[in-house]
Structure formats: C-alpha cells, structure tokens
Motif scaffolding. Structure first.
Motif, PDB file in Angstrom:
ATOM      1  N   LEU A  15      -7.546   4.182   1.260  1.00 39.53           N
ATOM      2  CA  LEU A  15      -7.552   2.720   1.204  1.00 39.53           C
ATOM      3  C   LEU A  15      -7.439   2.236  -0.232  1.00 39.53           C
ATOM      4  N   LEU A  16      -6.632   1.196  -0.423  1.00 41.41           N
ATOM      5  CA  LEU A  16      -6.442   0.607  -1.750  1.00 41.41           C
ATOM      6  C   LEU A  16      -7.606  -0.323  -2.058  1.00 41.41           C
ATOM      7  N   MET A  17      -8.341  -0.001  -3.107  1.00 46.28           N
ATOM      8  CA  MET A  17      -9.489  -0.805  -3.511  1.00 46.28           C
ATOM      9  C   MET A  17      -9.213  -1.450  -4.866  1.00 46.28           C
ATOM     10  N   HIS A  18      -9.844  -2.589  -5.082  1.00 47.86           N
ATOM     11  CA  HIS A  18      -9.626  -3.434  -6.254  1.00 47.86           C
ATOM     12  C   HIS A  18     -10.958  -3.629  -6.966  1.00 47.86           C
ATOM     13  N   LEU A  19     -11.059  -3.160  -8.208  1.00 40.99           N
ATOM     14  CA  LEU A  19     -12.277  -3.382  -8.993  1.00 40.99           C
ATOM     15  C   LEU A  19     -12.200  -4.766  -9.611  1.00 40.99           C
ATOM     16  N   ARG A  20     -13.126  -5.624  -9.200  1.00 40.36           N
ATOM     17  CA  ARG A  20     -13.133  -7.024  -9.657  1.00 40.36           C
ATOM     18  C   ARG A  20     -13.650  -7.131 -11.086  1.00 40.36           C
ATOM     19  N   GLU A  56      -1.943 -11.151  -7.323  1.00 40.70           N
ATOM     20  CA  GLU A  56      -2.928 -10.260  -7.942  1.00 40.70           C
ATOM     21  C   GLU A  56      -2.352  -8.920  -8.375  1.00 40.70           C
ATOM     22  N   ALA A  57      -1.313  -8.446  -7.661  1.00 40.12           N
ATOM     23  CA  ALA A  57      -0.843  -7.087  -7.956  1.00 40.12           C
ATOM     24  C   ALA A  57       0.669  -6.923  -7.876  1.00 40.12           C
ATOM     25  N   GLY A  58       1.410  -7.983  -7.606  1.00 36.92           N
ATOM     26  CA  GLY A  58       2.845  -7.833  -7.425  1.00 36.92           C
ATOM     27  C   GLY A  58       3.172  -6.980  -6.213  1.00 36.92           C
ATOM     28  N   LEU A  59       2.283  -6.980  -5.228  1.00 35.17           N
ATOM     29  CA  LEU A  59       2.417  -6.114  -4.060  1.00 35.17           C
ATOM     30  C   LEU A  59       3.059  -6.866  -2.901  1.00 35.17           C
ATOM     31  N   VAL A  91       0.405   3.264  -7.147  1.00 29.52           N
ATOM     32  CA  VAL A  91      -0.465   2.220  -7.705  1.00 29.52           C
ATOM     33  C   VAL A  91      -0.092   1.909  -9.158  1.00 29.52           C
ATOM     34  N   SER A  92       0.363   2.910  -9.883  1.00 34.80           N
ATOM     35  CA  SER A  92       0.706   2.686 -11.296  1.00 34.80           C
ATOM     36  C   SER A  92       1.919   1.771 -11.454  1.00 34.80           C
ATOM     37  N   ASP A  93       2.677   1.544 -10.387  1.00 33.70           N
ATOM     38  CA  ASP A  93       3.820   0.627 -10.443  1.00 33.70           C
ATOM     39  C   ASP A  93       3.409  -0.830 -10.256  1.00 33.70           C
ATOM     40  N   LEU A  94       2.181  -1.066  -9.810  1.00 36.20           N
ATOM     41  CA  LEU A  94       1.719  -2.435  -9.572  1.00 36.20           C
ATOM     42  C   LEU A  94       1.278  -3.081 -10.884  1.00 36.20           C
ATOM     43  N   VAL A 100      -9.868  -5.346 -12.766  1.00 38.66           N
ATOM     44  CA  VAL A 100      -9.870  -4.270 -13.750  1.00 38.66           C
ATOM     45  C   VAL A 100      -8.968  -3.113 -13.345  1.00 38.66           C
ATOM     46  N   LYS A 101      -8.952  -2.788 -12.038  1.00 38.49           N
ATOM     47  CA  LYS A 101      -8.266  -1.578 -11.617  1.00 38.49           C
ATOM     48  C   LYS A 101      -7.947  -1.612 -10.129  1.00 38.49           C
ATOM     49  N   LEU A 102      -6.871  -0.912  -9.761  1.00 43.72           N
ATOM     50  CA  LEU A 102      -6.531  -0.647  -8.366  1.00 43.72           C
ATOM     51  C   LEU A 102      -6.495   0.856  -8.183  1.00 43.72           C
ATOM     52  N   GLN A 103      -7.043   1.333  -7.055  1.00 38.52           N
ATOM     53  CA  GLN A 103      -7.048   2.765  -6.817  1.00 38.52           C
ATOM     54  C   GLN A 103      -7.177   3.044  -5.332  1.00 38.52           C
ATOM     55  N   PHE A 104      -6.457   4.071  -4.856  1.00 37.85           N
ATOM     56  CA  PHE A 104      -6.617   4.540  -3.486  1.00 37.85           C
ATOM     57  C   PHE A 104      -7.818   5.471  -3.421  1.00 37.85           C
ATOM     58  N   PHE A 105      -8.628   5.320  -2.373  1.00 38.51           N
ATOM     59  CA  PHE A 105      -9.795   6.170  -2.152  1.00 38.51           C
ATOM     60  C   PHE A 105      -9.789   6.686  -0.726  1.00 38.51           C
ATOM     61  N   ASP A 106     -10.224   7.923  -0.553  1.00 39.12           N
ATOM     62  CA  ASP A 106     -10.497   8.443   0.770  1.00 39.12           C
ATOM     63  C   ASP A 106     -11.666   7.633   1.334  1.00 39.12           C
ATOM     64  N   PRO A 107     -11.612   7.224   2.600  1.00 36.23           N
ATOM     65  CA  PRO A 107     -12.710   6.428   3.157  1.00 36.23           C
ATOM     66  C   PRO A 107     -14.086   7.074   3.008  1.00 36.23           C
ATOM     67  N   ALA A 108     -14.167   8.399   3.040  1.00 36.91           N
ATOM     68  CA  ALA A 108     -15.461   9.072   2.901  1.00 36.91           C
ATOM     69  C   ALA A 108     -16.068   8.841   1.521  1.00 36.91           C
ATOM     70  N   TYR A 109     -15.233   8.570   0.518  1.00 41.54           N
ATOM     71  CA  TYR A 109     -15.728   8.353  -0.839  1.00 41.54           C
ATOM     72  C   TYR A 109     -16.289   6.942  -1.035  1.00 41.54           C
ATOM     73  N   LEU A 110     -15.962   6.023  -0.162  1.00 40.01           N
ATOM     74  CA  LEU A 110     -16.350   4.620  -0.353  1.00 40.01           C
ATOM     75  C   LEU A 110     -17.856   4.425  -0.430  1.00 40.01           C
TER      76      LEU A 110
END
Length: 138
Positions: A15-20, A56-59, A91-94, A100-110
């Motif tokens: 999942l793509l998460m956004h650090l506010r 927010e991300a050009g997505l 994500v590095s293309d956004l 602060v940051k966008l990053q994909f995380f495995d749901p178990a890591y959330l």
C-alpha cells in the motif's frame, strides 16, 4: 465538510503511504496516511480524490473504486470517502508537493507506523474485502 482518500496498492499488495508534514496546524501532523484531502465547494468525492492525487503527487490512476465512508472524529472532523486503486508505477517518479515522503509498505508492516485511527480502520476494512490481481499464466 467532506474529504476523500485513496488506498493505492501495487500487484504485490503493498500500500502507498504518505508521510504528512509535521506542521502543528494540520490534522495528523507527522503521521503516515493516505493521499487525499478536503473537498472544495460542492465537489463530489470522486472529483476530490482525482484532484488530490494529482495535486499532492502528480499521480494519475486508471480507475478508482469507491469503498466506504469513515468519520475522522479525532482530527479533521470530516466524513472521508475511501477509494481504492491499483498503480504499478515507481514512487521515485512521483513529484510530492505536500508531505515528506511516499512509500509502498507491506500491510503487515503498517502496525509499525504511526497512522491516524480512522485511516488504520479504513485500511483494515479494505484488507478484509480486497482481491489481489492474479498473475497471468501464459
């Protein structure tokens, strides 16, 4: 007030998460969240999320599925519509214009991230109903 957020997943189910930002005047400063934001004027939630992803991300995603609404009782006080989408980009293309940051995380890591309660609830609800794309067998 109404808002919209997007649960954006890749084919691995991450999942793509956004650090506010850590600004004290915003809702949920320095929390990992989903891309999205507040509706403008009489904007429909689908129009809000399309605009917010772009701003927010050009997505740009190919399709969005409306999921459910959750009330952010502790932060913005908004009713927030959750959407889901699949995106296979890098994500590095956004171009991040908020946060602060966008990053994909495995749901178990959330569970290791600081996430607003209503966002965590929405992700949990999504994970119980989602279907992952199946690999093609050629």
């Amino acid at each position: 007030m109404h808002g919209a957020v997007a649960i954006v997943a890749n084919h691995r189910g991450e999942l793509l998460m956004h650090l506010r930002d850590a600004y004290p005047h915003i809702a949920w400063p320095a929390h990992w969240s989903l891309l999205g934001g507040q509706s403008e004027f009489d904007e429909k939630p689908i129009d809000t999320i399309v605009r917010e992803l772009q701003e927010e991300a050009g997505l740009q995603v190919e399709s969005l599925t409306e999921l459910f609404d959750i009330h952010d009782v502790d932060g913005s006080k908004q009713l927030v519509t959750f959407f889901s989408s699949i995106w296979e980009g890098d994500v590095s293309d956004l171009v991040l214009t908020e946060g602060v940051k966008l990053q994909f995380f495995d749901p178990a890591y959330l569970r290791n991230l600081v996430i607003p309660p209503f966002i965590r609830d929405g992700i949990h609800r999504y994970l119980t109903i989602r279907t992952l794309p199946q690999p093609s067998h050629s």
